[in-house]
Design a protein around this motif. Sequence first.
Motif, short mmCIF file in Angstrom:
data_model
loop_
_atom_site.label_atom_id
_atom_site.label_comp_id
_atom_site.label_asym_id
_atom_site.label_seq_id
_atom_site.Cartn_x
_atom_site.Cartn_y
_atom_site.Cartn_z
N LYS A 441 0.83 -1.20 0.00
CA LYS A 441 0.00 0.00 0.00
C LYS A 441 0.87 1.25 0.00
O LYS A 441 1.89 1.31 0.67
CB LYS A 441 -0.92 0.01 1.22
CG LYS A 441 -2.04 -1.00 1.15
CD LYS A 441 -2.96 -0.85 2.36
CE LYS A 441 -4.12 -1.83 2.29
NZ LYS A 441 -5.02 -1.70 3.47
N ARG A 442 0.43 2.24 -0.78
CA ARG A 442 1.13 3.52 -0.83
C ARG A 442 0.43 4.50 0.11
O ARG A 442 -0.79 4.64 0.08
CB ARG A 442 1.11 4.09 -2.25
CG ARG A 442 2.08 3.43 -3.20
CD ARG A 442 1.92 4.02 -4.58
NE ARG A 442 2.96 3.59 -5.49
CZ ARG A 442 2.93 3.77 -6.80
NH1 ARG A 442 1.89 4.37 -7.34
NH2 ARG A 442 3.90 3.34 -7.57
N SER A 443 1.21 5.19 0.91
CA SER A 443 0.64 6.18 1.82
C SER A 443 0.73 7.57 1.20
O SER A 443 1.54 7.81 0.31
CB SER A 443 1.38 6.15 3.16
OG SER A 443 2.77 6.28 2.96
N HIS A 444 -0.13 8.46 1.69
CA HIS A 444 -0.14 9.84 1.21
C HIS A 444 0.09 10.74 2.41
O HIS A 444 -0.84 11.31 2.98
CB HIS A 444 -1.48 10.14 0.53
CG HIS A 444 -1.47 11.39 -0.29
ND1 HIS A 444 -0.67 11.55 -1.40
CD2 HIS A 444 -2.15 12.56 -0.17
CE1 HIS A 444 -0.87 12.75 -1.93
NE2 HIS A 444 -1.76 13.38 -1.19
N ARG A 445 1.36 10.84 2.79
CA ARG A 445 1.73 11.52 4.03
C ARG A 445 2.04 13.00 3.77
O ARG A 445 1.84 13.51 2.67
CB ARG A 445 2.94 10.82 4.63
CG ARG A 445 2.74 9.32 4.86
CD ARG A 445 4.08 8.59 4.92
NE ARG A 445 4.82 8.72 3.67
CZ ARG A 445 6.04 8.23 3.48
NH1 ARG A 445 6.65 7.59 4.45
NH2 ARG A 445 6.65 8.40 2.31
N GLU A 446 2.56 13.67 4.81
CA GLU A 446 2.87 15.09 4.67
C GLU A 446 3.87 15.35 3.55
O GLU A 446 3.77 16.36 2.84
CB GLU A 446 3.43 15.65 5.99
CG GLU A 446 2.40 15.81 7.10
CD GLU A 446 2.28 14.56 7.95
OE1 GLU A 446 2.77 13.49 7.51
OE2 GLU A 446 1.70 14.63 9.04
#
Length: 715
Positions: A441-446
């Motif tokens: 899974k790819r995260s969408h962080r700061e």
Amino acid sequence: MSARSELLKKLREDVHRPLSKEEIFNKFDIAKEQQQMFSDLLDDLIKLGQVFKNSQGLYGVPEKFNLIGGRIEKIASGNAFLIPDEPEKDDIYISSANMNGAMHNDKVFVRPVRSNRGKSQAGEVAEIVERVNKEIVGNLEKYKNYGFLIPDNKRICNDVFIPPEALNDAQNGQKVVAKITRWPEKNRNPEGEIVEILGDKDDAGVDIEAIIRQLDLPGEFPDKVLKEIENIPDQVNENIVEKDDEREDLRNLKLVTIDGADAKDLDDAVSLEKVSNDVYRLGVHIADVSHYVREESPLDNEAYKRATSIYLVDRVIPMLPKKLSNGICSLNPQVDRLTMSVFIEYRLRGKHGIEIIDHKITKSVINSNHRLTYDEVQNILDDEQSSEREKYDDFVEELEMMNELRDRLRRNRFEEGSMDFNFTEVKVELDEEGHPINLKKRSHREAEQLIEEFMIAANRIVAAEMSWREMPFIYRVHEEPDLDRMQQFNEFIHNFGYRLKGVKNGVHPRALQEILEDVRGTKEEKIIETVMLRSLKKAVYSEKNIGHFGLGITHYSHFTSPIRRYPDLTAHRIIKETITEGYLSEERQDELDNQIPQIADHCSLQERRAMDAERDSVDLKKIEFMEDKIGEEFEGIISGITGFGMFIELENTVEGLVHIKNLRDDYYHYDEEKYHLIGERTKKIYRIGDEVKIKVTKVNRDERELDFELIEKID
């Protein structure tokens, strides 16, 4: 006014019957030496859907023939929608019976017909202007001495008949490419000839090669392109500023690139200066690709044809050759690079407020300090003891300021009405032979949000500047949704206890964002986000600035990725000409007025095809990942319910179907109003978001299908 605009205006306002080409020449006093140019212009306008030519060879604007031009978008049922050329117009539903031989992505004219879909417009294909699917890729099913090609692209619903003389030694079960020799007609399949055998459908690499071939793009660049790039230097001339006094020297400005770890085409860098306690100066620096890709050169023509880079699971099909995309145009660290820079000065107000007080767009030359990855930036922001802080200690302060600016920009954008979907992306990890070994899974962080916000900010400034100057330009637009679709969506979410504000008078994006916020973290989050997205129109490129509904923005363009998107390259050319001269000549404006609609239409089409290919490549590898897991048990959640079963999404994002006929403890019925299955005897209910345990029972890579057996509901 351009010749194109003037001709359309006169056809709409001064012409009251269809005219022949000769009558158009006479009525509009077209000199003999200009008649060929106007003839070509008429042909271009027909392809763009802005002029219609009937069977008698007479011309007129489509609306006077009661026609609407656009492209066909097929859906899984075999029915379709017309996506109109005019973004302001509503999509038109077309039943499979009214397709009249049109295929997915074809350019057509549609005639409205009586609709049984409430207020939704319905239509019938009246004429096909442009065929897109000239070659079809799929599996060959051979019967005695003839065969059928079963298309890989499930939106191409017609199997292609292959007569005996057109099989060309292809064998049953092979993955092949067929050229269409006879287009489909009502109740008649297309016919084709096998022109290429890719291999047996289960051979390694054939599946992805098939996706590439379906795009009709060559794997390699033509010889004339390779010859042209031999003259492009590998390094920027040190005296570039002296030779180009309009190019600003920013090589002493502290700036960095931030991208994924595996990215090689770095087309944006960012800088941030603290002008005073409450004023920040953001710099967004974009590769000056147009300096090297000259208009109408072989390199430019090839870039236009491709229109976009395509990111498949195991490779990139670039818009530009690697010498540019990974070399002289990539903003690699510690080397000089030519750029277009957008500077935006912000004043910070209170705890979260922000306002723009000034901006500038300029040609520039930069030298990036560092090439940072998202992970490295995130570690710097999260952990004061991280090794990355020590490694990049000269830029930590700027990154912390950037994160503060990111937060303010993001808050402000959502307050204005931008929509924030929370879909999970997945990266497929492959072994050396191309087989999937992990779904991550790819995260969408700061760190990712930081670059996203800065790019949106630059795109807004550029679009607003060009709109204010009233120059021809290519915009990224997203039309307001159809009212009837919003009413249907409101009825859908009512079953989950939600209500959409203002649906009777036109929905504001802020109302949809409030729904997204309300469902965040709930069982029904995914299905409501999915249905909402399907209820919206698709963003496209256009010469008309009608705003971007999904972002809640009145001016928007694509400017920040000219290495991988042709519209951005087009935008750069226009901006450079405008800021260099301060204006565009009438002749150049006329030229752009004629060019941009065709560029916008072509790039919108290629973008859709690229997105389909990227999604197909991921879905294909997801299915392949599950092939050795038949009989294994997994936990998941119910992600969708239909009359024929339940879709279950596993933790690894793979989705499969539990057929209603295979539910063994009772007879289950679909409650269409409440969107759940209910047992006839037990009254057991299955709802979206319920947790269940399943067993994998069937994997079909050809059909992209996974079948599950329900083990139990997890309470």
